[in-house]
Design a protein around this motif. Structure first.
Motif, PDB file in Angstrom:
ATOM      1  N   LEU A   8       0.808  -1.217   0.000  1.00 31.73           N
ATOM      2  CA  LEU A   8       0.000   0.000   0.000  1.00 31.73           C
ATOM      3  C   LEU A   8       0.845   1.272   0.000  1.00 31.73           C
ATOM      4  O   LEU A   8       0.393   2.311  -0.477  1.00 31.73           O
ATOM      5  N   ALA A   9       2.043   1.211   0.554  1.00 29.70           N
ATOM      6  CA  ALA A   9       2.949   2.369   0.627  1.00 29.70           C
ATOM      7  C   ALA A   9       2.224   3.614   1.150  1.00 29.70           C
ATOM      8  O   ALA A   9       2.302   4.686   0.553  1.00 29.70           O
ATOM      9  N   VAL A  10       1.505   3.440   2.275  1.00 31.36           N
ATOM     10  CA  VAL A  10       0.694   4.556   2.796  1.00 31.36           C
ATOM     11  C   VAL A  10       1.538   5.756   3.195  1.00 31.36           C
ATOM     12  O   VAL A  10       1.086   6.895   3.092  1.00 31.36           O
ATOM     13  N   ARG A  11       2.749   5.510   3.611  1.00 34.45           N
ATOM     14  CA  ARG A  11       3.603   6.638   4.012  1.00 34.45           C
ATOM     15  C   ARG A  11       3.956   7.522   2.809  1.00 34.45           C
ATOM     16  O   ARG A  11       3.937   8.741   2.892  1.00 34.45           O
ATOM     17  N   THR A  12       4.237   6.890   1.708  1.00 35.08           N
ATOM     18  CA  THR A  12       4.593   7.632   0.497  1.00 35.08           C
ATOM     19  C   THR A  12       3.363   8.271  -0.149  1.00 35.08           C
ATOM     20  O   THR A  12       3.382   9.441  -0.512  1.00 35.08           O
ATOM     21  N   LYS A  13       2.265   7.485  -0.251  1.00 38.98           N
ATOM     22  CA  LYS A  13       1.077   7.969  -0.963  1.00 38.98           C
ATOM     23  C   LYS A  13       0.202   8.904  -0.127  1.00 38.98           C
ATOM     24  O   LYS A  13      -0.393   9.833  -0.663  1.00 38.98           O
ATOM     25  N   TYR A  14       0.111   8.623   1.181  1.00 38.85           N
ATOM     26  CA  TYR A  14      -0.831   9.370   2.016  1.00 38.85           C
ATOM     27  C   TYR A  14      -0.161  10.188   3.125  1.00 38.85           C
ATOM     28  O   TYR A  14      -0.834  10.886   3.872  1.00 38.85           O
ATOM     29  N   HIS A  15       1.133  10.065   3.283  1.00 39.28           N
ATOM     30  CA  HIS A  15       1.904  10.819   4.293  1.00 39.28           C
ATOM     31  C   HIS A  15       1.481  10.488   5.719  1.00 39.28           C
ATOM     32  O   HIS A  15       1.497  11.356   6.597  1.00 39.28           O
ATOM     33  N   VAL A  16       1.081   9.236   5.961  1.00 40.81           N
ATOM     34  CA  VAL A  16       0.765   8.768   7.310  1.00 40.81           C
ATOM     35  C   VAL A  16       1.527   7.464   7.549  1.00 40.81           C
ATOM     36  O   VAL A  16       1.976   6.823   6.602  1.00 40.81           O
ATOM     37  N   SER A  17       1.655   7.108   8.819  1.00 38.98           N
ATOM     38  CA  SER A  17       2.291   5.842   9.171  1.00 38.98           C
ATOM     39  C   SER A  17       1.313   5.000   9.975  1.00 38.98           C
ATOM     40  O   SER A  17       0.567   5.531  10.803  1.00 38.98           O
ATOM     41  N   ILE A  18       1.327   3.691   9.744  1.00 42.25           N
ATOM     42  CA  ILE A  18       0.493   2.768  10.515  1.00 42.25           C
ATOM     43  C   ILE A  18       1.296   2.324  11.730  1.00 42.25           C
ATOM     44  O   ILE A  18       2.299   1.618  11.604  1.00 42.25           O
ATOM     45  N   LEU A  19       0.853   2.780  12.910  1.00 43.05           N
ATOM     46  CA  LEU A  19       1.541   2.452  14.155  1.00 43.05           C
ATOM     47  C   LEU A  19       1.091   1.115  14.726  1.00 43.05           C
ATOM     48  O   LEU A  19       1.834   0.455  15.444  1.00 43.05           O
ATOM     49  N   GLY A  20      -0.160   0.764  14.448  1.00 40.60           N
ATOM     50  CA  GLY A  20      -0.693  -0.461  15.016  1.00 40.60           C
ATOM     51  C   GLY A  20      -1.961  -0.881  14.308  1.00 40.60           C
ATOM     52  O   GLY A  20      -2.554  -0.108  13.556  1.00 40.60           O
ATOM     53  N   ILE A  21      -2.358  -2.118  14.577  1.00 43.02           N
ATOM     54  CA  ILE A  21      -3.598  -2.652  14.014  1.00 43.02           C
ATOM     55  C   ILE A  21      -4.351  -3.360  15.134  1.00 43.02           C
ATOM     56  O   ILE A  21      -3.799  -4.248  15.800  1.00 43.02           O
ATOM     57  N   LYS A  22      -5.605  -2.939  15.335  1.00 40.08           N
ATOM     58  CA  LYS A  22      -6.482  -3.626  16.288  1.00 40.08           C
ATOM     59  C   LYS A  22      -7.275  -4.652  15.515  1.00 40.08           C
ATOM     60  O   LYS A  22      -7.931  -4.327  14.530  1.00 40.08           O
ATOM     61  N   SER A  23      -7.235  -5.893  15.998  1.00 42.23           N
ATOM     62  CA  SER A  23      -7.979  -6.963  15.333  1.00 42.23           C
ATOM     63  C   SER A  23      -8.428  -7.958  16.389  1.00 42.23           C
ATOM     64  O   SER A  23      -7.605  -8.440  17.172  1.00 42.23           O
ATOM     65  N   GLY A  24      -9.712  -8.244  16.427  1.00 40.36           N
ATOM     66  CA  GLY A  24     -10.239  -9.208  17.385  1.00 40.36           C
ATOM     67  C   GLY A  24      -9.971  -8.842  18.834  1.00 40.36           C
ATOM     68  O   GLY A  24      -9.731  -9.720  19.654  1.00 40.36           O
ATOM     69  N   GLY A  25      -9.964  -7.559  19.125  1.00 44.43           N
ATOM     70  CA  GLY A  25      -9.745  -7.108  20.495  1.00 44.43           C
ATOM     71  C   GLY A  25      -8.285  -7.014  20.898  1.00 44.43           C
ATOM     72  O   GLY A  25      -7.966  -6.657  22.026  1.00 44.43           O
ATOM     73  N   HIS A  26      -7.363  -7.341  19.998  1.00 41.72           N
ATOM     74  CA  HIS A  26      -5.934  -7.275  20.294  1.00 41.72           C
ATOM     75  C   HIS A  26      -5.281  -6.163  19.471  1.00 41.72           C
ATOM     76  O   HIS A  26      -5.648  -5.950  18.312  1.00 41.72           O
ATOM     77  N   LEU A  27      -4.320  -5.483  20.074  1.00 46.45           N
ATOM     78  CA  LEU A  27      -3.592  -4.426  19.375  1.00 46.45           C
ATOM     79  C   LEU A  27      -2.186  -4.907  19.058  1.00 46.45           C
ATOM     80  O   LEU A  27      -1.429  -5.297  19.949  1.00 46.45           O
ATOM     81  N   GLN A  28      -1.856  -4.899  17.776  1.00 44.71           N
ATOM     82  CA  GLN A  28      -0.506  -5.255  17.334  1.00 44.71           C
ATOM     83  C   GLN A  28       0.219  -3.953  17.033  1.00 44.71           C
ATOM     84  O   GLN A  28      -0.137  -3.230  16.100  1.00 44.71           O
ATOM     85  N   ILE A  29       1.227  -3.637  17.846  1.00 46.77           N
ATOM     86  CA  ILE A  29       2.003  -2.410  17.657  1.00 46.77           C
ATOM     87  C   ILE A  29       3.078  -2.649  16.603  1.00 46.77           C
ATOM     88  O   ILE A  29       3.710  -3.705  16.567  1.00 46.77           O
ATOM     89  N   LEU A  30       3.294  -1.658  15.762  1.00 45.11           N
ATOM     90  CA  LEU A  30       4.287  -1.707  14.688  1.00 45.11           C
ATOM     91  C   LEU A  30       4.199  -3.025  13.898  1.00 45.11           C
ATOM     92  O   LEU A  30       5.105  -3.860  13.928  1.00 45.11           O
ATOM     93  N   PRO A  31       3.080  -3.193  13.201  1.00 50.08           N
ATOM     94  CA  PRO A  31       2.894  -4.438  12.435  1.00 50.08           C
ATOM     95  C   PRO A  31       3.950  -4.581  11.340  1.00 50.08           C
ATOM     96  O   PRO A  31       4.477  -3.584  10.835  1.00 50.08           O
ATOM     97  N   ARG A  32       4.231  -5.819  11.006  1.00 51.89           N
ATOM     98  CA  ARG A  32       5.224  -6.094   9.960  1.00 51.89           C
ATOM     99  C   ARG A  32       4.731  -5.576   8.612  1.00 51.89           C
ATOM    100  O   ARG A  32       3.531  -5.503   8.354  1.00 51.89           O
ATOM    101  N   ALA A  33       5.658  -5.257   7.748  1.00 57.22           N
ATOM    102  CA  ALA A  33       5.329  -4.712   6.422  1.00 57.22           C
ATOM    103  C   ALA A  33       4.538  -5.704   5.575  1.00 57.22           C
ATOM    104  O   ALA A  33       3.763  -5.304   4.706  1.00 57.22           O
ATOM    105  N   ASP A  34       4.714  -7.022   5.843  1.00 56.44           N
ATOM    106  CA  ASP A  34       4.001  -8.020   5.035  1.00 56.44           C
ATOM    107  C   ASP A  34       2.617  -8.352   5.597  1.00 56.44           C
ATOM    108  O   ASP A  34       1.916  -9.211   5.054  1.00 56.44           O
ATOM    109  N   ARG A  35       2.205  -7.663   6.661  1.00 56.54           N
ATOM    110  CA  ARG A  35       0.879  -7.900   7.272  1.00 56.54           C
ATOM    111  C   ARG A  35      -0.200  -7.441   6.296  1.00 56.54           C
ATOM    112  O   ARG A  35      -0.235  -6.278   5.883  1.00 56.54           O
ATOM    113  N   LYS A  36      -1.090  -8.355   5.926  1.00 57.06           N
ATOM    114  CA  LYS A  36      -2.190  -8.021   5.017  1.00 57.06           C
ATOM    115  C   LYS A  36      -3.367  -7.502   5.830  1.00 57.06           C
ATOM    116  O   LYS A  36      -3.679  -8.027   6.903  1.00 57.06           O
TER     117      LYS A  36
END
Length: 198
Positions: A146-174
């Motif tokens: 997705l290259a969100v940092r380049t395209k949208y100028h934001v960074s994904i710090l974490g992903i909440k899924s199923g009640g759990h927060l994954q901080i600094l998810p891996r780049a290959d996380r779909k």
């Protein structure tokens, strides 16, 4: 502060205000903190931080802030309701001034004014952390793709899924449709992403 493992002493001039916290606080005292002798008896110089949390009586807040600093408090955090109060508190010993009512009101305003924002935390210099769903076109793609940092100028710090927060998810996380993304960036950049969410 208590839940985070700190030793906390609570002081109020009204006994009923400390009763509920007696079981959890390290110590609870009853006394008028505008009285210098009361503050001296507490040993405010022995504490790492002193919080002055009086919202209804600015004169008392100002007096207590000044007194605790004079008595050797290392760091004083005082509550303010208005900018003019903050100026006086800072001039009279406060190391930091907080506006809890205003800050919560602003946070709620942003959260409930912007479609698809689950939560919001303001940082500094215009940057904030937003909890948002992924754009439909992002689902099934990796963060790297997705290259969100380049395209949208934001960074994904974490992903909440199923009640759990994954901080600094891996780049290959779909990304999945029910993910909540914790993104940091300028509001104007996040707004561009939100505009693509149906």
């Amino acid at each position: 502060m208590i839940r985070l493992g700190n030793e906390v002493m609570i002081v109020d001039k009204e006994e009923k205000n400390v009763e509920d916290l007696l079981p959890v606080a390290t110590a609870a005292k009853i006394g008028d903190c505008t009285n210098e002798e009361v503050l001296k008896s507490l040993g405010v110089g022995n504490f790492d931080i002193c919080f002055v949390c009086i919202g209804s009586n600015f004169q008392s807040s100002l007096e207590i802030t000044s007194l605790v600093k004079e008595l050797g408090a290392r760091y004083v955090v005082s509550k303010a309701n208005r900018d003019i109060h903050a100026k006086f508190l800072l001039r009279n010993g406060a190391d930091e001034v907080i506006y809890p009512d205003r800050d919560i009101a602003e946070r709620l305003a942003v959260k409930h004014s912007a479609n698809h924002v689950f939560d919001y935390v303001e940082l500094a210099e215009g940057y904030s952390i937003f909890e948002i769903p992924p754009v439909a076109a992002w689902v099934g793609k990796s963060i790297q793709d997705l290259a969100v940092r380049t395209k949208y100028h934001v960074s994904i710090l974490g992903i909440k899924s199923g009640g759990h927060l994954q901080i600094l998810p891996r780049a290959d996380r779909k990304l999945e449709a029910d993910d909540h993304l914790m993104v940091v960036g300028l509001k104007k950049d996040v707004d561009k992403i939100l505009a693509n969410i149906k």
